[in-house]
Design an enzyme around this catalytic site. Structure first.
Site, PDB file in Angstrom:
ATOM      1  N   GLU A 259       0.780  -1.248   0.118  1.00 47.61           N
ATOM      2  CA  GLU A 259      -0.042   0.007   0.276  1.00 47.61           C
ATOM      3  C   GLU A 259       0.735   1.228   0.062  1.00 47.61           C
ATOM      4  O   GLU A 259       0.450   2.287  -0.473  1.00 47.61           O
ATOM      5  CB  GLU A 259      -1.123   0.021   1.189  1.00 47.61           C
ATOM      6  N   HIS A 280       6.951 -26.873  -1.450  1.00 49.54           N
ATOM      7  CA  HIS A 280       6.467 -28.120  -2.131  1.00 49.54           C
ATOM      8  C   HIS A 280       5.139 -27.658  -3.015  1.00 49.54           C
ATOM      9  O   HIS A 280       4.320 -28.282  -3.361  1.00 49.54           O
ATOM     10  CB  HIS A 280       5.992 -29.178  -1.110  1.00 49.54           C
ATOM     11  N   LYS A 382     -13.355   2.053  -3.252  1.00 47.17           N
ATOM     12  CA  LYS A 382     -14.211   2.345  -2.414  1.00 47.17           C
ATOM     13  C   LYS A 382     -15.144   3.123  -2.900  1.00 47.17           C
ATOM     14  O   LYS A 382     -16.410   2.939  -2.814  1.00 47.17           O
ATOM     15  CB  LYS A 382     -13.614   3.219  -1.349  1.00 47.17           C
TER      16      LYS A 382
HETATM   17  O1  PA5 Z   1      -2.962   1.655   5.875  1.00 43.72           O
HETATM   18  C1  PA5 Z   1      -4.148   2.384   5.461  1.00 43.72           C
HETATM   19  O2  PA5 Z   1      -4.219   3.685   5.585  1.00 43.72           O
HETATM   20  C2  PA5 Z   1      -5.217   1.402   5.096  1.00 43.72           C
HETATM   21  O3  PA5 Z   1      -5.000   0.228   5.124  1.00 43.72           O
HETATM   22  C3  PA5 Z   1      -6.300   1.974   6.137  1.00 43.72           C
HETATM   23  O4  PA5 Z   1      -5.805   1.374   7.340  1.00 43.72           O
HETATM   24  C4  PA5 Z   1      -7.648   1.018   5.950  1.00 43.72           C
HETATM   25  O5  PA5 Z   1      -7.956   1.336   4.572  1.00 43.72           O
HETATM   26  C5  PA5 Z   1      -8.755   1.308   6.891  1.00 43.72           C
HETATM   27  O6  PA5 Z   1      -9.234   2.611   6.935  1.00 43.72           O
HETATM   28  P1  PA5 Z   1      -9.789   3.155   8.190  1.00 43.72           P
HETATM   29  O7  PA5 Z   1      -9.141   3.188   9.319  1.00 43.72           O
HETATM   30  O8  PA5 Z   1     -10.072   4.664   7.969  1.00 43.72           O
HETATM   31  O9  PA5 Z   1     -10.971   2.520   8.334  1.00 43.72           O
END
Ligand code: PA5
Length: 393
Positions: A259, A280, A382
């Site tokens: 990410e 394996h 989203k």
């Molecule tokens: O690393 C990040 O920013 C994302 O993975 C968020 O943690 C994830 O999308 C969840 O977001 P939120 O805490 O706003 O629900």
């Protein structure tokens, strides 16, 4: 204690690189964010709440997705015994949209004493919002007015629907600091409350992280090495573990690096294997498939000394020899490996690795010249999801 071996199974050597140059450039540009502070401000509140929660429930349900749960799960699973359940049991929800999971979870909770920690920085993420809505109804039916003392909300300090709800209902609140994004938040109340409720020592976790912060040379080296490998066409990094308890830690690493760095048509794709199991299956590809992989091995020694009389060795030593043999075979097949080994899985070592990898995820993003703290790609899905749910007849 943690050892790094970036040489033995690595054909790329960084002799001509100046780590100090990278450090100086990086410090000058001041790329650090809130996670780098290692702030203990909330420790007392976390420890008090954890003690209260531990006394009053069988199940502590953590609701969150991505960075809002993966760090806590990584630490809890790494430290958990394989075959006996701790009390309170820490369970997770809101990280997928499985009807079976939610239904079976609510059935399971029926005869248990339950407390809930809903974690969402934005307070608007669909998966945890759906799970929390159903869990809240369950809790209010079960506990009535006393529900208030059983819900803990971790969210932004200033905005969001979850914040408003928490204020309205009077739930205990924890703050996700403004300058710390989800995947960098394991050492904030996001990760620390569930970890402390699990009976694990968050002081030790911090002690390890602080140790890593004081000794960043290995981190700089690792970051430069993976960047160089990437420039040469090694587009996939496999985090290879030889202790299945680290499986969730590998998932956390995939999220942290994927990410943070997969942007603007750049970035190394992180993946993982659990060995020796995956030798394996994926092992065949790693040995002889396309030449796009490099490996970062996380090896953890065990303090259980199971003797294998016939080999005159412990099982732990045989596991280590297996890891070295794989690294050697891969090296001969042009897949380089770095080895990061821990003397044991401990809170201190986990804290060290958390800080080490957070630093590297950020620093690697800096080298790629991409905005490593955002995740526009995730927001893309989203937006479409919300629209299509509305449009769906
Ligand atoms: O690393 C990040 O920013 C994302 O993975 C968020 O943690 C994830 O999308 C969840 O977001 P939120 O805490 O706003 O629900």
């Amino acid at each position: 204690m943690i050892r790094f071996d970036f040489q033995k199974y690595q054909y790329k050597k960084l002799e001509n690189y100046d780590l100090n140059d990278l450090k100086e450039r990086f410090l000058k540009d001041n790329q650090m964010s809130g996670w780098y502070r290692l702030d203990r401000t909330d420790f007392d509140k976390i420890l008090d709440s954890a003690a209260y929660i531990r006394k009053n429930c069988d199940v502590f349900l953590v609701i969150g997705i991505g960075g809002s749960y993966m760090g806590a799960k990584a630490v809890i699973d790494a430290m958990a015994p394989y075959f006996s359940k701790k009390r309170p049991e820490v369970l997770f929800a809101g990280y997928q949209l499985s009807s079976d999971y939610l239904k079976e979870l609510l059935d399971y909770l029926e005869d248990k004493e339950v407390m809930v920690n809903v974690i969402s920085k934005s307070g608007t993420t669909l998966e945890p919002a759906i799970a929390f809505d159903k869990v809240l109804t369950f809790m209010e039916n079960k506990y009535g007015d006393a529900t208030k003392d059983r819900i803990f909300v971790t969210t932004d300090a200033h905005t969001g629907a979850l914040l408003e709800l928490a204020k309205e209902k009077g739930y205990t609140r924890f703050i996700v600091p403004d300058d710390i994004g989800g995947r960098f938040s394991v050492l904030t109340p996001v990760g620390l409350l569930p970890i402390a409720v699990n009976g694990l020592d968050i002081e030790e976790l911090f002690y390890g992280a602080e140790e890593a912060k004081r000794n960043l040379n290995a981190c700089y080296y690792y970051t430069l090495l993976r960047h160089e490998l990437y420039q040469e066409g090694k587009f996939i990094e496999s985090f290879d573990i030889y202790e299945p308890k680290l499986a969730s830690f590998a998932e956390w690493l995939k999220q942290l690096f994927g990410e943070s760095q997969g942007k603007e048509n750049k970035g190394i794709l992180p993946t993982s294997t659990i060995n020796t199991r995956d030798l394996h299956s994926l092992g065949q590809y790693y040995q002889e498939g396309k030449d796009i992989l490099f490996s970062t091995i996380l090896f953890a020694h065990s303090d259980n000394t199971i003797a294998l009389e016939e080999y005159h060795k412990t099982l732990d030593r045989v596991n280590e020899i297996a890891m070295e043999s794989v690294a050697q075979a891969h090296y001969e097949g042009h897949l380089p490996s770095s080895i990061i080994s821990m003397d044991e899985i401990s809170m201190e070592n986990l804290g060290y690795l958390i800080f080490f990898f957070e630093m590297s995820a950020m620093l690697g993003g800096y080298l790629l010249n991409i905005p490593y703290y955002n995740q526009p790609g995730v927001n893309g899905y989203k937006d479409i999801l919300h629209r299509r749910i509305k449009e769906d007849a």
